[in-house]
Design a protein around this motif. Structure first.
Motif, PDB file in Angstrom:
ATOM      1  N   PHE A  95     -24.806   3.991  63.390  1.00 36.06           N
ATOM      2  CA  PHE A  95     -25.409   3.710  62.601  1.00 36.06           C
ATOM      3  C   PHE A  95     -26.843   2.500  63.593  1.00 36.06           C
ATOM      4  O   PHE A  95     -27.745   2.162  63.503  1.00 36.06           O
ATOM      5  CB  PHE A  95     -25.545   2.849  60.980  1.00 36.06           C
ATOM      6  CG  PHE A  95     -25.677   4.361  60.271  1.00 36.06           C
ATOM      7  CD1 PHE A  95     -26.856   4.480  59.324  1.00 36.06           C
ATOM      8  CD2 PHE A  95     -24.750   4.180  59.650  1.00 36.06           C
ATOM      9  CE1 PHE A  95     -27.158   5.948  58.256  1.00 36.06           C
ATOM     10  CE2 PHE A  95     -24.867   5.349  58.804  1.00 36.06           C
ATOM     11  CZ  PHE A  95     -25.857   6.177  58.174  1.00 36.06           C
ATOM     12  N   LEU A  96     -26.112   1.251  63.923  1.00 33.21           N
ATOM     13  CA  LEU A  96     -26.498   0.487  64.395  1.00 33.21           C
ATOM     14  C   LEU A  96     -26.952   0.046  65.491  1.00 33.21           C
ATOM     15  O   LEU A  96     -27.743  -0.819  65.905  1.00 33.21           O
ATOM     16  CB  LEU A  96     -25.932  -1.207  63.211  1.00 33.21           C
ATOM     17  CG  LEU A  96     -25.900  -1.138  62.484  1.00 33.21           C
ATOM     18  CD1 LEU A  96     -24.720  -1.707  61.761  1.00 33.21           C
ATOM     19  CD2 LEU A  96     -26.702  -0.707  61.025  1.00 33.21           C
ATOM     20  N   PHE A 126     -34.272  -3.434  60.811  1.00 32.69           N
ATOM     21  CA  PHE A 126     -33.563  -2.595  60.125  1.00 32.69           C
ATOM     22  C   PHE A 126     -31.397  -3.024  60.275  1.00 32.69           C
ATOM     23  O   PHE A 126     -31.161  -2.728  59.301  1.00 32.69           O
ATOM     24  CB  PHE A 126     -33.285  -1.726  60.953  1.00 32.69           C
ATOM     25  CG  PHE A 126     -33.074  -0.396  60.178  1.00 32.69           C
ATOM     26  CD1 PHE A 126     -33.475   0.563  59.488  1.00 32.69           C
ATOM     27  CD2 PHE A 126     -31.633   0.294  61.339  1.00 32.69           C
ATOM     28  CE1 PHE A 126     -31.668   1.651  58.967  1.00 32.69           C
ATOM     29  CE2 PHE A 126     -30.470   0.968  61.288  1.00 32.69           C
ATOM     30  CZ  PHE A 126     -30.810   1.951  60.958  1.00 32.69           C
ATOM     31  N   VAL A 127     -31.159  -3.608  61.519  1.00 30.29           N
ATOM     32  CA  VAL A 127     -30.134  -3.982  61.854  1.00 30.29           C
ATOM     33  C   VAL A 127     -29.844  -4.848  60.713  1.00 30.29           C
ATOM     34  O   VAL A 127     -28.550  -4.772  60.331  1.00 30.29           O
ATOM     35  CB  VAL A 127     -29.368  -3.837  63.337  1.00 30.29           C
ATOM     36  CG1 VAL A 127     -28.360  -4.506  63.497  1.00 30.29           C
ATOM     37  CG2 VAL A 127     -30.019  -3.139  63.928  1.00 30.29           C
ATOM     38  N   VAL A 152     -29.678   3.627  66.359  1.00 31.41           N
ATOM     39  CA  VAL A 152     -31.254   4.026  66.457  1.00 31.41           C
ATOM     40  C   VAL A 152     -31.911   3.415  67.252  1.00 31.41           C
ATOM     41  O   VAL A 152     -33.001   3.667  67.747  1.00 31.41           O
ATOM     42  CB  VAL A 152     -31.047   2.775  64.420  1.00 31.41           C
ATOM     43  CG1 VAL A 152     -30.532   1.334  65.369  1.00 31.41           C
ATOM     44  CG2 VAL A 152     -31.959   2.799  64.060  1.00 31.41           C
ATOM     45  N   PHE A 153     -30.798   2.093  68.410  1.00 31.93           N
ATOM     46  CA  PHE A 153     -32.184   2.198  69.209  1.00 31.93           C
ATOM     47  C   PHE A 153     -32.055   2.798  70.115  1.00 31.93           C
ATOM     48  O   PHE A 153     -33.466   2.940  70.897  1.00 31.93           O
ATOM     49  CB  PHE A 153     -30.823   1.139  70.356  1.00 31.93           C
ATOM     50  CG  PHE A 153     -30.930  -0.232  69.940  1.00 31.93           C
ATOM     51  CD1 PHE A 153     -32.064  -1.440  69.334  1.00 31.93           C
ATOM     52  CD2 PHE A 153     -30.127  -0.641  68.378  1.00 31.93           C
ATOM     53  CE1 PHE A 153     -32.313  -2.879  69.251  1.00 31.93           C
ATOM     54  CE2 PHE A 153     -29.964  -2.052  67.999  1.00 31.93           C
ATOM     55  CZ  PHE A 153     -31.079  -3.280  68.357  1.00 31.93           C
ATOM     56  N   ILE A 203     -36.809  -2.775  64.512  1.00 32.93           N
ATOM     57  CA  ILE A 203     -35.445  -2.233  65.151  1.00 32.93           C
ATOM     58  C   ILE A 203     -34.099  -3.739  64.488  1.00 32.93           C
ATOM     59  O   ILE A 203     -33.490  -3.244  63.864  1.00 32.93           O
ATOM     60  CB  ILE A 203     -35.274  -1.294  65.965  1.00 32.93           C
ATOM     61  CG1 ILE A 203     -35.023   0.073  66.453  1.00 32.93           C
ATOM     62  CG2 ILE A 203     -32.968  -1.871  66.451  1.00 32.93           C
ATOM     63  CD1 ILE A 203     -34.900   0.545  67.710  1.00 32.93           C
TER      64      ILE A 203
END
Lengths: 66, 482
Positions: A14-15, B236-237, A18-19, B233
């Motif tokens: 997820f974290l 988001f994180v 996502v990049f 982002i």
């Protein structure tokens, strides 16, 4: 108990993932790529936790009811 | 016949009240039973209660409103639940076991027992109530919008909220948490059917899924990913991290943990609850379709109801509105129970030592109405969006996490002084952010920065004041298997 370390994978996809997934294209199953990717992460999380649950010794044997 | 919509919504509320009454009948209600239902729920009801926590006005109207209004960042709502369940697999069995051993009822009881501090427990109770109010406010706001739209403007949003407040408060007073479980069963079925239907039918109405996304991408380049707004982002994180660890810090969610029959329920849930999240996608699709059906709404919370009203007949607007009513009633009632229990058990009882259980119960029931009225006051005087309200609540409630996680997994990582200082620092920062309208700092969620500061303070102060270290970590009550 080492199997529990598998649970580190969902936060990573997820974290960190996502990049690399922040894009509209390519469309997959009608969804923009980012939307498909995050949905796939949800399914992946469930699969990982099924493996962890089934192999975790804490879930073996009779349930501790009261 | 426009009134068909209101009639159907009214019938839905009557059915929910009847279910609540049926659940309460024949049971002698003491405070423990009223709040944790005698710890007798099996996996199915815990599943429904926890799922009921997820599908609220926030996801139904707020989620579709965000996909309509901000696009890509909406994906945080799809992400944090899954990670919360992963964490729950490891954290909740220990909390459940500790609560069971010590017969805990509410969230501050946990802090009281674990850190041996009555003051800390009262602080936690107070912060919990402060966090619940914007959450409850988001439910009232959504209910008001539903009634306003379903009446085609003949009932104002404020009166809709007044009606909603009475329904929720009556419902809670009559039936407690068992009523929530029964209505959750009804709500999950109705909401699932409604969301699947409009989540597929409305995108087809605008040309199909792929065509819908292509049109939006052409209309608003970058809208469907991160980075077209300040919410990139990093936002988001940080938001996913904050909301995932805060998920079970809500007083009502923490309290729902105690209702499980056994600790394996939580590990079981971690396998299947993430998949349930995927129906959120259909809510987001409704918001996207609404961009093409009802463009240019000034209030994005209205996206779903406006699109449904534009495309479908009044009776179906009533069905969707009824589903929205249920979506607010279940979590709304849990939150009201949570807040009134916090104040009666953890502030009123310690302050008036010779109160009888009957008096405490009476105070809890009166407080249901007081809290509902206060929330109504805030709702009627606010223009905040539903998602913004929920994130504000999360900012507060996540401040419990550093002390809880250190208390659960370490013997001495956090002591009472550290926990008090950390929570105070976090809550003060969050209050300043709320008053100054700051939600993003350096591209990160502001609440996330407050949790980091909080955690550093807990660790540092606890290390500097070893004398206050306590005693019995939950781990000591562990079975060999865990």
């Amino acid at each position: 108990m080492a199997i529990r370390w598998l649970a580190i994978l969902p936060p990573l996809v997820f974290l960190v993932g996502v990049f690399f997934a922040n894009s509209v294209t390519p469309y997959v199953m009608g969804l923009p790529f980012l939307w498909f990717y995050i949905s796939a992460c949800v399914v992946f999380t469930a699969l990982v936790m099924i493996v962890v649950y089934l192999l975790d010794p804490a879930n073996k044997g009779p349930e501790l009811q009261d | 016949m426009h009134s068909a919509a209101l009639v159907i919504i009214f019938l839905t509320v009557v059915i929910a009240l009847a279910l609540g009454l049926m659940a309460a009948r024949g049971k002698q209600m003491n405070l423990e039973q009223w709040t944790v239902a005698g710890r007798s729920f099996g996996a199915l009801f815990v599943f429904l209660l926890m799922a009921g926590d997820i599908y609220t006005t926030f996801t139904f109207l707020g989620g579709s409103g965000w996909s309509y209004g901000v696009g890509g960042p909406t994906l945080y709502i799809l992400s944090y639940g899954s990670l919360a369940y992963v964490l729950a697999y490891f954290m909740l069995p220990r909390i459940w076991r500790y609560a069971k051993t010590h017969n805990l009822i509410s969230q501050p009881d946990y802090f009281h027992q674990r850190f041996q501090s009555k003051a800390l427990a009262m602080l936690v109770a107070l912060v919990g109530v402060v966090a619940i109010i914007p959450y409850l406010q988001s439910q009232f706001t959504g209910l008001g919008l539903i009634v306003e739209i379903a009446s085609y403007g003949s009932i104002s949003g404020v009166w809709g909220m007044v009606i909603a407040m009475f329904v929720i408060a009556v419902y809670v007073t009559l039936s407690g948490v068992r009523g929530s479980a029964w209505t959750a069963a009804l709500k999950d079925i109705v909401l699932l059917a409604v969301v699947l239907f409009i989540g597929i039918a409305l995108p087809l109405h605008v040309g199909g899924f792929s065509a819908m996304f292509h049109k939006i991408d052409a209309l608003k380049p970058g809208f469907l990913t991160f980075g077209s707004t300040a919410m990139g982002i990093p936002w988001f994180v940080s938001t996913v991290l904050m909301t995932a660890v805060g998920f079970y810090m809500w007083p009502h969610a923490f309290g729902a943990v105690y209702t499980a029959k056994n600790e394996r329920v939580f590990r079981n849930n971690a396998m299947f609850l993430p998949l349930y999240q995927l129906i959120l996608l259909f809510v987001f699709f409704v918001g996207f379709a609404a961009i093409l059906i009802v463009p240019g709404l000034t209030n994005s919370n209205l996206a779903l109801m406006s699109a449904v009203t534009k495309v479908y007949a009044p009776w179906f607007v009533g069905v969707v509105g009824g589903a929205g009513m249920l979506a607010a009633l279940v979590p709304g009632s849990l939150m009201l129970i949570g807040a009134s229990t916090l104040l009666s058990e953890n502030i009123y009882r310690p302050l008036s030592r010779n109160a009888t259980p009957a008096q405490v119960q009476l105070v809890a029931r009166v407080l249901v109405w007081v809290i509902a009225a206060i929330t109504l006051f805030f709702s009627a005087n606010s223009n905040a969006t539903i998602v913004a309200l929920l994130l504000m609540g999360y900012n507060f409630v996540t401040q419990f996490f550093p002390a809880v996680i250190l208390g659960v997994f370490t013997q001495r990582g956090a002591n009472r002084t550290g926990a008090v200082c950390g929570i105070l620092v976090g809550v003060i920062m969050v209050a300043i952010f709320a008053l100054t309208g700051t939600s993003i700092i350096w591209g990160l969620n502001a609440g996330f920065l407050a949790v980091i500061a909080n955690a550093i303070v807990v660790l540092a102060v606890s290390a500097a004041t070893p004398g206050a270290a306590v005693i019995e970590a939950p781990a000591t009550a562990a079975t060999p298997a865990d």
